[in-house]
Design an enzyme around this catalytic site. Sequence first.
Site, mmCIF file in Angstrom:
data_model
loop_
_atom_site.group_PDB
_atom_site.id
_atom_site.type_symbol
_atom_site.label_atom_id
_atom_site.label_comp_id
_atom_site.label_asym_id
_atom_site.label_seq_id
_atom_site.Cartn_x
_atom_site.Cartn_y
_atom_site.Cartn_z
ATOM 1 N N THR A 289 34.822 36.889 47.190
ATOM 2 C CA THR A 289 35.358 37.959 48.139
ATOM 3 C C THR A 289 36.540 36.970 49.093
ATOM 4 O O THR A 289 36.232 35.728 49.099
ATOM 5 C CB THR A 289 34.213 38.275 49.066
ATOM 6 O OG1 THR A 289 33.158 38.699 48.291
ATOM 7 C CG2 THR A 289 34.687 39.308 49.861
ATOM 8 N N THR A 290 37.551 37.695 49.553
ATOM 9 C CA THR A 290 38.295 36.901 50.611
ATOM 10 C C THR A 290 38.628 38.015 51.788
ATOM 11 O O THR A 290 38.081 39.245 51.545
ATOM 12 C CB THR A 290 39.498 36.611 49.980
ATOM 13 O OG1 THR A 290 40.327 35.725 50.831
ATOM 14 C CG2 THR A 290 40.410 38.070 49.710
#
Length: 499
Positions: free
Chosen positions: A321-322
């Site tokens: 995830t970012t």
Amino acid sequence: MTYAVATGHALTTEAAEQILRAGGSAVDACIAAACTAFVAEPVLAQPLGGGFLMLAPGAGAPHVLDAFVQTPRRRRPEGELDLATITVDFGTATQDFHIGAGTVATPTLIPALFEAHDRHGRMPWADLVAHAAQHARAGVTVTAFQAEVAGLVAPILTADADVSALCAPGGKPAAEGTVQCNPQLADVLEVLAAEGPRFFTEGEVGQGLTALPGSHLTGEDLRHARHAWRPALTLRRQGHDIALNPPPSLGGVQIALALSALPRAPRPVLVARALAEVARLRADLDIDRQPDRAGALLLDPDRVAHLRRLLASHTPALRGTTHISVIAADGSGAALSLSNGEGCGRLIPGTGIQPNNMLGEEDLSPDGPVGWVPDRRLASMMCPTAMRGDDGTLTLLGSGGSNRIRSALATTLLALVDAGLPPDAAVAAPRMHVENGNLSFEGLGADGRREALLAEWPQATVWDRPAMYFGGVHIARRDRRGGVQAAGDPRRAGAAASG
């Protein structure tokens, strides 16, 4: 002009900053940053993944655009599916992941971003994709962090010849300093800007996605999948209104329970107890299989009161995830969390895009890659967050880190609200996480806090330095006088800018 941006990569931050300097809105900046993340952070973000956008207008209540994935409308027989299981070695542990076209869930991200732009954008899409397309063609130099991430998922990046040719030439993920190009993705982004979201739902990208051998997806899935606007889940703490991602997302409701039960400025050992109890309740109440009821189950006033009493008296026995945070010159803010799972290990021909593997994620599909219920929104731990203080200060934050998102954001919010730390110090503050009754925490110095934790969790894993395991919290802040601050988390090579 005053703005603040914090993201997971210098080029992602640069994309947002360029748009804000040109007069774009916070949503414009988030879209430009997301498109660049597809290029610069390809393991963590892809156009056929999912995400959540928290919008904090200059006036009015925050609200969330749910652009996450959902299960296909029909399930193909298991024998017809492209499924594979690979093992990823994290050094201290290994984990199995399911990949293949049979793990791809129905994406809604691109149509959702277009709707957000229709409502809150100012600049043309051609301008929003230009930075990403430029760097996709010219190439992006692989950073140490991106090389580390790619190394962890090397079995996925080398599971298919086409994916390997793009992401791991020669059978090994690109090393730090390598320049990687993706000109096909540049073409896709530019066509998307010209043709709109139908290019992804009915055009070449959508057709390529549904044509992957062994996939559940059909054109009907792409045409009928819907993103959703939802009121934010809100709570009040120490003079701050905190807006979190609501159910069926699971991260926000767990953060809300922990913060609602904890006293002011809690000791680390008390935070650890709260995280442990919230994790236990998640399992005992089986909220992963009924995410729409998560708020009613976890935030029942009697349950919150019981947890407060428990924390005061009881000693326990114990995905990629970012994130992008933006505040624009007009005082509005947006926070966008993105995930592609780990990627399905397959490439859509001619696009440079690796779709998600969300149906193969144990956190999202606890009954396995063929045990999901058709046509349902999958839950997620992602939780873009907006917080407004009584003094008018607006703070946007979020984190990557799969299950660790809830603890990364809970501990950072405590640092911001209870301790009153500025964004950079709150990001740097030590973190902890409890999973399956096991505590992990970053070293807390020699003031007795470390010893107190180890007295209750003698088998705890102690990290001597900040680690990407504990997420990557990126913060943008604007005070009532227009002063701005931004902080990118060094645990995940975060990059911040303000001006």
